[in-house]
Design a protein around this motif. Structure first.
Motif, PDB file in Angstrom:
ATOM      1  N   ASP A   1       0.835  -1.197   0.000  1.00  0.00           N
ATOM      2  CA  ASP A   1       0.000   0.000   0.000  1.00  0.00           C
ATOM      3  C   ASP A   1       0.873   1.252   0.000  1.00  0.00           C
TER       4      ASP A   1
ATOM      5  N   ARG B   1      -2.577   5.281   2.159  1.00  0.00           N
ATOM      6  CA  ARG B   1      -3.531   4.217   2.480  1.00  0.00           C
ATOM      7  C   ARG B   1      -3.122   3.508   3.768  1.00  0.00           C
ATOM      8  N   ALA B   2      -1.842   3.306   3.931  1.00  0.00           N
ATOM      9  CA  ALA B   2      -1.365   2.674   5.160  1.00  0.00           C
ATOM     10  C   ALA B   2      -1.696   3.552   6.364  1.00  0.00           C
TER      11      ALA B   2
ATOM     12  N   LEU C   1      -5.323   3.099   7.327  1.00  0.00           N
ATOM     13  CA  LEU C   1      -5.536   1.824   8.034  1.00  0.00           C
ATOM     14  C   LEU C   1      -4.999   1.910   9.454  1.00  0.00           C
TER      15      LEU C   1
ATOM     16  N   TYR D   1       1.318  -7.867   5.411  1.00  0.00           N
ATOM     17  CA  TYR D   1      -0.132  -7.995   5.298  1.00  0.00           C
ATOM     18  C   TYR D   1      -0.568  -7.596   3.889  1.00  0.00           C
ATOM     19  N   ARG D   2      -1.782  -8.005   3.530  1.00  0.00           N
ATOM     20  CA  ARG D   2      -2.264  -7.872   2.155  1.00  0.00           C
ATOM     21  C   ARG D   2      -2.508  -6.434   1.747  1.00  0.00           C
ATOM     22  N   GLY D   3      -2.787  -5.599   2.715  1.00  0.00           N
ATOM     23  CA  GLY D   3      -3.086  -4.224   2.390  1.00  0.00           C
ATOM     24  C   GLY D   3      -4.561  -3.943   2.554  1.00  0.00           C
ATOM     25  N   ALA D   4      -4.881  -2.678   2.626  1.00  0.00           N
ATOM     26  CA  ALA D   4      -6.262  -2.269   2.827  1.00  0.00           C
ATOM     27  C   ALA D   4      -7.005  -2.250   1.485  1.00  0.00           C
TER      28      ALA D   4
END
Lengths: 126, 31
Positions: A24, A28-29, A32, B27-30
C-alpha cells in the motif's frame, strides 16, 4: 494485526518492536493505521522490493500484494522466525511472545547492511 | 524504483532499530 496491536506492550517489554509491511502507498497505510489505532508503524513497500525479496509476493491480486507472513529479525541480524501464511495470518501473538521470551538474548550488533537497505526503501505511513 | 524517503527514513530507522529485534507483519493491504 489487531491481536499484535493489543499485545504490543508485551513485545516492547521483551525488547521487540513491531511494524506492518504491505504494498500500500503511505496514505492508504496511514488510513488503516488510524482506523485500527495501531501502536506501531505501517511501512509501504510500493515497489514490492522487499516483498518479492522475502518471497511473500502475491502477483495475482491488485497488481501485486504481500502475502500474510510473520518474521522476526533480531538485533544480531538473524532471522529468528519466518512463517508464510495463506489468506490470513494464523500466527498467534501469544505463541510468538512465548518463543521470543525463551530465545537467547542476541548481541546488539545492529541489523545487517542488506536489511537496513530494505528498511531505507520502505516509506512510513504519513 | 522510487528513491527512498530520506526525510522519513532516518527517523523511521531509529523507530525500528534498537532493542532486541523487529517483528515484521507482512499484510495484504487495505481495500
Amino acid at each position: 494485526m489487531a491481536e499484535f496491536a493489543e499485545r504490543a506492550d508485551e513485545f516492547a517489554r521483551l525488547g521487540y518492536k513491531l511494524a506492518g509491511v504491505s504494498a500500500d502507498p503511505p496514505e492508504r497505510a496511514a488510513r488503516l493505521r488510524n482506523e485500527l489505532a495501531l501502536p506501531f508503524p505501517l511501512l509501504s513497500d510500493t515497489e514490492r522490493r522487499m516483498i518479492q525479496a522475502w518471497d511473500v509476493y502475491n502477483p495475482r491480486e491488485r497488481g501485486g500484494i504481500a502475502q500474510p507472513a510473520t518474521a522476526v529479525v533480531t538485533a544480531a541480524g538473524e532471522l529468528a522466525w519466518f512463517e508464510r501464511e495463506g489468506m490470513a495470518r494464523r500466527v498467534k501473538a501469544e505463541a510468538l511472545l512465548a518463543f521470543l521470551a525463551g530465545a537467547d538474548a542476541p548481541q546488539a550488533r545492529g541489523f545487517g547492511p542488506r536489511f537496513r537497505d530494505f528498511l531505507r526503501a520502505l516509506r512510513f505511513a504519513r | 524504483m522510487d528513491a527512498p524517503d530520506h526525510r522519513g527514513a532516518p527517523r523511521g530507522l531509529a523507530d525500528l532499530t534498537g532493542g532486541r529485534g523487529l517483528v515484521l507483519l507482512f499484510y495484504r493491504g487495505a481495500w
